[in-house]
Write an enzyme that holds these catalytic residues in place. Structure first.
Site, PDB file in Angstrom:
ATOM      1  N   HIS A 311     -11.133 -41.644  -3.650  1.00  0.00           N
ATOM      2  CA  HIS A 311     -12.379 -42.003  -2.972  1.00  0.00           C
ATOM      3  C   HIS A 311     -12.061 -42.326  -1.519  1.00  0.00           C
ATOM      4  CE1 HIS A 311     -16.209 -43.937  -2.104  1.00  0.00           C
ATOM      5  NE2 HIS A 311     -16.648 -43.279  -3.152  1.00  0.00           N
ATOM      6  N   ASP A 371     -17.463 -40.776 -11.121  1.00  0.00           N
ATOM      7  CA  ASP A 371     -17.761 -39.491 -11.767  1.00  0.00           C
ATOM      8  C   ASP A 371     -16.795 -39.144 -12.878  1.00  0.00           C
ATOM      9  OD1 ASP A 371     -19.978 -38.854 -10.226  1.00  0.00           O
ATOM     10  OD2 ASP A 371     -18.698 -38.293  -8.561  1.00  0.00           O
TER      11      ASP A 371
HETATM   12  N1  CMC Z   1      -6.229 -34.972  -6.615  1.00  0.00           N
HETATM   13  C1  CMC Z   1      -5.037 -34.813  -5.986  1.00  0.00           C
HETATM   14  N2  CMC Z   1      -4.743 -35.255  -4.756  1.00  0.00           N
HETATM   15  C2  CMC Z   1      -5.731 -35.916  -4.103  1.00  0.00           C
HETATM   16  C3  CMC Z   1      -6.990 -36.138  -4.676  1.00  0.00           C
HETATM   17  C4  CMC Z   1      -7.227 -35.638  -5.983  1.00  0.00           C
HETATM   18  N3  CMC Z   1      -8.426 -35.813  -6.562  1.00  0.00           N
HETATM   19  N4  CMC Z   1      -7.777 -36.808  -3.814  1.00  0.00           N
HETATM   20  C5  CMC Z   1      -7.029 -37.009  -2.704  1.00  0.00           C
HETATM   21  N5  CMC Z   1      -5.790 -36.480  -2.884  1.00  0.00           N
HETATM   22  C6  CMC Z   1      -4.656 -36.561  -1.944  1.00  0.00           C
HETATM   23  C7  CMC Z   1      -4.849 -35.600  -0.763  1.00  0.00           C
HETATM   24  O1  CMC Z   1      -4.258 -34.340  -1.046  1.00  0.00           O
HETATM   25  C8  CMC Z   1      -4.140 -36.344   0.339  1.00  0.00           C
HETATM   26  O2  CMC Z   1      -2.744 -36.179   0.150  1.00  0.00           O
HETATM   27  P1  CMC Z   1      -1.754 -36.117   1.455  1.00  0.00           P
HETATM   28  O3  CMC Z   1      -1.857 -37.478   2.084  1.00  0.00           O
HETATM   29  O4  CMC Z   1      -0.414 -35.822   0.879  1.00  0.00           O
HETATM   30  O5  CMC Z   1      -2.276 -35.014   2.316  1.00  0.00           O
HETATM   31  C9  CMC Z   1      -4.461 -37.819   0.056  1.00  0.00           C
HETATM   32  O6  CMC Z   1      -4.680 -37.874  -1.374  1.00  0.00           O
HETATM   33  C10 CMC Z   1      -5.707 -38.336   0.771  1.00  0.00           C
HETATM   34  O7  CMC Z   1      -6.804 -37.476   0.445  1.00  0.00           O
HETATM   35  P2  CMC Z   1      -7.974 -37.046   1.429  1.00  0.00           P
HETATM   36  O8  CMC Z   1      -8.568 -35.760   0.960  1.00  0.00           O
HETATM   37  O9  CMC Z   1      -7.483 -37.116   2.835  1.00  0.00           O
HETATM   38  O10 CMC Z   1      -8.975 -38.238   1.200  1.00  0.00           O
HETATM   39  P3  CMC Z   1     -10.497 -38.264   1.577  1.00  0.00           P
HETATM   40  O11 CMC Z   1     -10.854 -39.678   1.753  1.00  0.00           O
HETATM   41  O12 CMC Z   1     -10.800 -37.336   2.717  1.00  0.00           O
HETATM   42  O13 CMC Z   1     -11.236 -37.637   0.291  1.00  0.00           O
HETATM   43  C11 CMC Z   1     -12.277 -37.394  -1.812  1.00  0.00           C
HETATM   44  C12 CMC Z   1     -11.826 -38.363  -0.710  1.00  0.00           C
HETATM   45  C13 CMC Z   1     -13.170 -38.128  -2.807  1.00  0.00           C
HETATM   46  C14 CMC Z   1     -13.116 -36.248  -1.207  1.00  0.00           C
HETATM   47  C15 CMC Z   1     -11.020 -36.813  -2.505  1.00  0.00           C
HETATM   48  O14 CMC Z   1     -10.270 -37.862  -3.103  1.00  0.00           O
HETATM   49  C16 CMC Z   1     -11.365 -35.752  -3.567  1.00  0.00           C
HETATM   50  O15 CMC Z   1     -11.534 -34.574  -3.228  1.00  0.00           O
HETATM   51  N6  CMC Z   1     -11.493 -36.164  -4.865  1.00  0.00           N
HETATM   52  C17 CMC Z   1     -11.911 -35.258  -5.897  1.00  0.00           C
HETATM   53  C18 CMC Z   1     -13.415 -35.057  -5.837  1.00  0.00           C
HETATM   54  C19 CMC Z   1     -14.202 -36.255  -6.334  1.00  0.00           C
HETATM   55  O16 CMC Z   1     -13.902 -36.815  -7.380  1.00  0.00           O
HETATM   56  N7  CMC Z   1     -15.259 -36.624  -5.590  1.00  0.00           N
HETATM   57  C20 CMC Z   1     -16.178 -37.712  -5.993  1.00  0.00           C
HETATM   58  C21 CMC Z   1     -16.141 -38.867  -5.046  1.00  0.00           C
HETATM   59  S1  CMC Z   1     -16.928 -40.317  -5.751  1.00  0.00           S
HETATM   60  C22 CMC Z   1     -18.588 -39.937  -5.924  1.00  0.00           C
HETATM   61  C23 CMC Z   1     -19.296 -39.767  -4.614  1.00  0.00           C
HETATM   62  O17 CMC Z   1     -19.178 -40.643  -3.741  1.00  0.00           O
HETATM   63  O18 CMC Z   1     -19.986 -38.787  -4.468  1.00  0.00           O
END
Ligand code: CMC
Length: 437
Positions: A311, A371
């Protein structure tokens, strides 16, 4: 004696010029540096793609502390609201900042109940869609179309107009959501029933048949009400910020909400609950075990991510996930051990267990989000996969319209107009087509 203003000093090391920027203290949470004078005083913009360190507005609606896993609506902890309140009461709280008295609640409930019907002409919009259209696509279109029905007397600065818009949206979302499902399944549209509660009415409009009486399972009604409370608001997330940005030009509120629905649809946001189930089904049906998928999620060459994990704000745990995990467990007990969804739940629990012991996830603060378990609950209630994000949209509509209302009332609010860091070509002369290399 006037209090000394807190500031930070920003110095441009190339010119030696310094400016003082005021610090704004919130009632709770992270202090904020007011950079509004930065451009006029120092000639710089700030660069913050994805708004990682930027507060885009003041708000009194929801408080979230991602480090400690705290979520509060109007100061009330989400755990208490989930346990003791109901969705309509939470709607009132988000809209008015206070829990209603018994009289206020009765009046609010009445206002919502008596706005659930859709204009008959709106029915024809549904039949314009292909039968296999995703219900979220239908929602984007039909909610946007509400703007055509309620535009003539649009006066955003008239409190009465805004009140009506708020009530209409909250009341009509379950009808639109249910009809999206009915249309895709070739079922006749079912009209709302005024004697039913909010969640009950949605289940009735979605699942009842003209040929027999439909009585929703009270356990399902309660679980759906809980899911709606947990999804009702989440401060300045992507879809809410979209609604604020679209509405900042004083556009029609229903058109702005439709922009929020579009933003919610993506798998990184509200579409994640659908993506979680697809992932769990793939894992259950494949010959590979959970560690194989965990390794794929860690592999930077592989685009696979653990859906329902991670998140932007929660870096400790998502309090909503803790609540919903327990409900998921209870619901599966209710529908019967060994139900077809038990394997999905067991797989989810196994993923959570392995990931939370793995340094990749621990070091990046990646925990299950809301989720991760909500999809299994919805599936066990008989709700089809493509309706999951629709239910999220229906629940979040109160959050969107509360923020829209707050923005319209805020004397500081302006049309949203971000700046950019231009990295394109420098000025050059136009070249005729036959002379281009
Ligand atoms: N699986 C594997 N690696 C992950 C995941 C995941 N679900 N989420 C983040 N990472 C890694 C990412 O690769 C990065 O690694 P590194 O630092 O080595 O490059 C690190 O963790 C930070 O991730 P980020 O993408 O920079 O983080 P963000 O804050 O931009 O993204 C997120 C947050 C929710 C979009 C992301 O965690 C994600 O895509 N999760 C899966 C989709 C999901 O479950 N979304 C629902 C969010 S909650 C409901 C809502 O608010 O709508």
């Amino acid at each position: 004696m006037s209090e000394k203003k807190e500031t930070v000093t920003l110095t441009d090391n190339s010119t030696g010029e310094s400016i003082e920027l005021p610090i704004i203290r919130p009632t709770n949470g992270i202090p904020t540096i007011d950079v509004r004078s930065l451009y006029s005083q120092l000639g710089y913009f700030t660069f913050d793609p994805g708004f990682v360190s930027t507060a885009s507005c003041r708000s009194k609606i929801t408080f979230l502390d991602g480090e400690q896993g705290i979520l509060q609506y109007g100061g009330y902890p989400i755990e208490q609201l989930a346990e003791q309140s109901n969705y309509l009461e939470v709607c009132y709280l988000l809209l008015h900042g206070e829990l209603p008295s018994a009289e206020e609640y009765a009046e609010f409930k009445n206002d919502i109940t008596y706005h659930t019907a859709l204009h008959e002409a709106l029915k024809r919009f549904f039949s314009g869609f292909r039968r296999d259209a995703h219900p979220m696509a239908i929602m984007v279109g039909v909610v946007g179309a509400l703007s055509a029905f309620y535009h003539k007397h649009k006066n955003l600065h008239d409190e009465d107009y805004r009140h009506k818009a708020v009530h209409r949206l909250i009341a009509k979302m379950p009808t639109i959501a249910a009809w999206s499902y009915r249309y895709a399944n070739g079922l006749p549209f079912t009209y709302p029933q005024n004697h039913l509660g909010y969640a009950e009415n949605f289940l009735h409009m979605t699942f009842s048949l003209p040929t027999e009486e439909y009585v929703p399972d009270p356990f399902f009604v309660k679980a759906l009400d809980l899911i709606m409370i947990l999804h009702a608001d989440h401060e300045q997330n992507a879809s809410t910020s979209t609604v604020r940005l679209a509405g900042s030009s004083e556009s029609n509120p229903f058109a702005s909400i439709s922009a929020g629905i579009a933003s919610l649809w993506g798998p990184a946001h509200g579409g994640a609950n659908e993506a979680v189930i697809k992932m769990l089904v793939d894992i259950v049906e494949s010959d590979n075990d959970v560690p194989y998928y965990i390794n794929r999620a860690k592999d930077k060459e592989d685009r696979f991510r653990l859906m329902g994990f991670g998140h932007r704000v929660y870096k400790n745990h998502d309090p909503r996930a803790t609540i919903i995990r327990e409900t998921c467990h209870q619901l599966l007990e209710h529908v019967g051990k060994g139900s077809e969804y038990q394997e999905l739940f067991d797989t989810a629990v196994e993923i959570e267990r392995i990931a939370l012991e793995d340094d990749y996830f621990v070091s990046r603060n990646l925990y299950p989000n809301v989720d991760f378990y909500s999809g299994i609950i919805l599936l066990a209630m008989g709700i089809p996969l493509n309706m999951f994000t629709v239910i999220f949209a229906m629940s979040r509509s109160v959050g969107w319209i509360s923020h829209w209302n707050e923005m319209i009332n805020d004397p500081e609010s302006k049309i949203g107009r971000p700046r950019q860091l231009y990295e394109g070509a420098l000025p050059r002369d136009f070249v005729e087509i036959d002379q281009r290399s």
